[in-house]
Enzyme design. Structure first.
Site, short mmCIF file in Angstrom:
data_model
loop_
_atom_site.label_atom_id
_atom_site.label_comp_id
_atom_site.label_asym_id
_atom_site.label_seq_id
_atom_site.Cartn_x
_atom_site.Cartn_y
_atom_site.Cartn_z
N SER A 1 0.86 -1.18 0.00
CA SER A 1 0.00 0.00 0.00
C SER A 1 0.89 1.23 0.00
O SER A 1 2.05 1.17 0.42
CB SER A 1 -0.87 0.00 1.26
OG SER A 1 -1.50 1.26 1.47
N TYR B 1 -2.42 -1.08 10.35
CA TYR B 1 -2.35 -1.12 8.88
C TYR B 1 -1.05 -0.49 8.40
O TYR B 1 -0.34 -1.06 7.55
CB TYR B 1 -3.56 -0.39 8.29
CG TYR B 1 -3.66 -0.53 6.79
CD1 TYR B 1 -4.12 -1.71 6.21
CD2 TYR B 1 -3.29 0.51 5.94
CE1 TYR B 1 -4.21 -1.85 4.83
CE2 TYR B 1 -3.38 0.39 4.57
CZ TYR B 1 -3.84 -0.79 4.02
OH TYR B 1 -3.92 -0.92 2.66
#
Length: 268
Positions: free
Chosen positions: A137, A150
């Site tokens: 990401s 995350y």
């Protein structure tokens, strides 16, 4: 890397980016194992893709399930050429996130990659070729407001992909690391929305949707396969991430100050 004729495994292939990757791989002439915790969704997609696709159900953090997906690929199509470590989870939460929640995030976003590599690398080294594609990401290069697990897990995914490339890149194993911003998937609109930490999750979603366009899974899959064809390590579906990453590296303190201002504007 020529996709046609290759054998691939895609995790998280029942929906979202994984489904788009599997569909594009088959369209490009690859034979694909679709692996997903939601076996019914993966099987339904495999049926639409025809004889070049099969499905395996199971938790892709489980080494037994990863091994089963590799064995299924070998039995039906031949040795695995490409592995797309795409399954992942999101969610909000800061330092107060429980140890169990931290562990669950790290398991799927990082350790699933490590376990897959553990099983695949020996055979790839013996054959002199193989390709590992990590879906990380932009949070792994920058950060993720509102979600410490995350952000940390995606940094770790980028780090592991880098390590694989450095360690085995001269021995026939190629590695790509995919770092998009917003993608229109369950992870963005489901995992964060269902978080036990609603304030942090709302901040996380606002940060993603404010930073740049939210791309369709099919568009991201198109960029990913183009990057794999070019054998690029860093694949950025949102090109602006490159400039952000350079700004971070050139003046870390200024970048941190800017991120705090961005966070304050979203909270306001």
């Amino acid at each position: 890397m020529e996709i046609s004729g290759r054998v691939a495994i895609v995790t998280g292939a029942g929906a979202g980016l994984g489904a788009a990757l599997a569909s594009r791989l088959v369209a490009a002439g690859a034979r694909v194992v679709l692996a997903d915790l939601d076996g019914e969704s993966a099987a339904a997609l495999a049926r639409t893709l025809g004889s070049s696709a099969v499905a395996v159900a199971g938790d892709m953090t489980d080494e037994t399930v990863i091994r089963a997906s590799i064995e299924r690929a070998e039995a039906d199509f031949g040795p695995v050429d490409l592995y797309f470590a795409n399954a992942g989870v999101g969610g909000g939460g800061g330092e107060a996130t429980t140890d169990q929640e931290w562990a669950a995030t790290l398991e799927i976003n990082v350790m699933a990659h490590v376990r897959a590599a553990r099983l695949l690398v020996p055979g790839w080294l013996e054959r002199g070729n193989g390709y590992f594609v990590s879906t990380a990401s932009a949070a792994g290069l920058l950060t993720q407001l509102g979600s410490a697990p995350y952000s940390v897990s995606k940094h770790a995914a980028v780090g592991f992909a880098e390590w694989l490339s450095v360690t085995y890149g001269d021995r026939g194993i190629r590695v790509s690391c995919v770092c998009p911003m917003g993608v229109d998937t369950q992870l963005l609109y489901g995992d964060f929305a269902s978080s036990r930490y609603p304030a942090e999750a709302e901040l996380a979603m606002k940060a993603v949707t404010s930073a740049g366009p939210v791309l369709s899974p099919d568009r991201v899959a198109e960029v990913v396969l183009a990057g794999v064809a070019d054998e690029r390590f860093l694949i950025l579906p949102h090109p602006e991430v490159s400039k952000m990453f350079q700004q971070k590296g050139s003046d870390y303190d200024r970048w941190l100050h800017g991120m705090r201002r961005f966070q304050a504007s979203l909270l306001a």
